[in-house]
Scaffold this motif. Structure first.
Motif, PDB file in Angstrom:
ATOM      1  N   THR A  60      -0.261   2.194   6.250  1.00 29.06           N
ATOM      2  CA  THR A  60      -0.106   0.982   5.447  1.00 29.06           C
ATOM      3  C   THR A  60      -1.037   0.918   4.242  1.00 29.06           C
ATOM      4  OG1 THR A  60      -1.654  -0.147   6.926  1.00 29.06           O
ATOM      5  CG2 THR A  60       0.693  -0.421   7.380  1.00 29.06           C
ATOM      6  N   THR A  76      -4.068  -2.811   5.079  1.00 27.65           N
ATOM      7  CA  THR A  76      -3.417  -4.046   5.489  1.00 27.65           C
ATOM      8  C   THR A  76      -4.313  -5.245   5.299  1.00 27.65           C
ATOM      9  OG1 THR A  76      -4.222  -3.945   7.708  1.00 27.65           O
ATOM     10  CG2 THR A  76      -2.155  -2.803   7.265  1.00 27.65           C
ATOM     11  N   VAL A 135       4.204  -1.147   1.292  1.00 26.89           N
ATOM     12  CA  VAL A 135       3.793  -2.417   1.902  1.00 26.89           C
ATOM     13  C   VAL A 135       3.629  -3.490   0.833  1.00 26.89           C
ATOM     14  CG1 VAL A 135       1.972  -3.585   3.202  1.00 26.89           C
ATOM     15  CG2 VAL A 135       2.716  -1.288   3.874  1.00 26.89           C
ATOM     16  N   TYR A 186      -0.850   0.748  10.779  1.00 26.15           N
ATOM     17  CA  TYR A 186      -0.439  -0.390  11.594  1.00 26.15           C
ATOM     18  C   TYR A 186       0.572   0.148  12.581  1.00 26.15           C
ATOM     19  CZ  TYR A 186       1.604  -4.911  12.872  1.00 26.15           C
ATOM     20  OH  TYR A 186       2.064  -5.998  13.566  1.00 26.15           O
ATOM     21  N   THR A 234      -3.161  -2.336  -0.150  1.00 29.65           N
ATOM     22  CA  THR A 234      -1.962  -1.910   0.550  1.00 29.65           C
ATOM     23  C   THR A 234      -1.270  -0.782  -0.210  1.00 29.65           C
ATOM     24  OG1 THR A 234      -0.905  -3.812  -0.510  1.00 29.65           O
ATOM     25  CG2 THR A 234      -1.445  -4.026   1.817  1.00 29.65           C
TER      26      THR A 234
END
Length: 285
Positions: free
Chosen positions: A77, A25, A108, A72, A104
């Motif tokens: 992610t 992320t 995502v 997450y 990512t």
């Protein structure tokens, strides 16, 4: 008198880690290189003893490779990868590039793609970083930051480049500042005994601040390395905005000479983040 140090001329001079299309992320880079989360970490390796050859020499070495799965909340992610490089042939000074890559996952990335690369220039003799390069590709935008730390003057020269232009500035950071990734690796060289407290100056490229850690105790964890005794360390950070911690960040290190970061948990304003070690190769020590 400052020693002459041979550094990579560009972040492109650092070998790229192979990707598997399954990565991290936006917050990962900042948490893992607190790691590794992070810094990334975040991660990453976060952050005294005299900064000389000692425990940190035996904690890790060139060739060490770590891969973390990032979640997450309950949702996976992406991943973050860390590789400890070796010094350039013929260099006057030993500099190990420690490369942190965060990307990512495919799902995502359809919403917001992150492909970040952070390289800290680790000095195993002085147990500190000479600076870092950070190449961020996030949501279709790209920016590059290069910082070089001078412990004698207590300053950092920072070059920033964005699509809108570039600038170079000098920042007062203090004589013992680390970047996020080097702080994690520095901490790995500490004894990490229950009750131990540490404090180190961190420079993120924008400002310098003090990171404080407390070793809360030992516990047994189920990890990718099997069942391991681990030490739990609480990090008191000064992140702001969406990366601000609602609670202190917790990092678990293996309770052995390597002090491998095996898990990170962070309750942030933007939500709960968790990084877990998925694979590990020790390299040379």
């Amino acid at each position: 008198m400052a020693r002459k140090v041979d550094l990579p001329a560009s972040i492109q001079d650092i070998p790229v880690l192979p990707g598997d299309g399954n990565p991290s992320t936006r917050a990962t880079v900042y948490l893992l290189p607190l790691l590794p989360v992070a810094l990334a970490l975040i991660l990453l390796a976060l952050l005294s003893r005299p900064a000389r050859l000692g425990a940190s020499q035996t904690a890790f070495g060139p060739g060490e490779s770590l891969v973390y799965q990032i979640h997450y909340g309950p949702v996976p992610t992406g991943t973050a990868r860390i590789l400890v490089g070796s010094e350039a042939p013929g260099a006057d000074t030993r500099i190990w590039p420690i490369v942190v890559q965060a990307r990512t996952s495919e799902g995502v990335s359809r919403v917001f793609e992150v492909r970040d690369r952070f390289v800290t220039l680790w000095d195993p003799v002085e147990a500190r970083s000479h600076g870092f390069d950070f190449l961020a590709r996030e949501g279709g935008e790209q920016r590059f930051t290069r910082a070089r730390l001078d412990p004698e003057s207590g300053r950092a020269v920072v070059h920033e480049r964005r699509e809108s232009g570039s600038r170079t500035r000098t920042v007062d950071v203090g004589p013992t500042s680390h970047d996020l990734a080097s702080a994690i690796f520095w901490l790995r060289g500490r004894p990490l005994l229950p009750g131990d407290k540490e404090a180190v100056r961190i420079f993120t490229g924008a400002k310098a601040w003090s990171l404080r850690t407390v070793v809360e105790g030992r516990e047994r964890l189920s990890t990718s390395l099997g069942e391991r005794e681990a030490v739990r360390v609480r990090f008191e950070t000064q992140f702001r905005g969406k990366l601000a911690a609602r609670r202190q960040i917790l990092v678990w290190f293996t309770d052995d000479a390597a002090h491998v970061p095996v898990q990170i948990q962070a309750e942030l304003v933007l939500g709960s983040l968790r990084a877990e070690l998925a694979s590990y190769f020790p390299g040379l020590r």
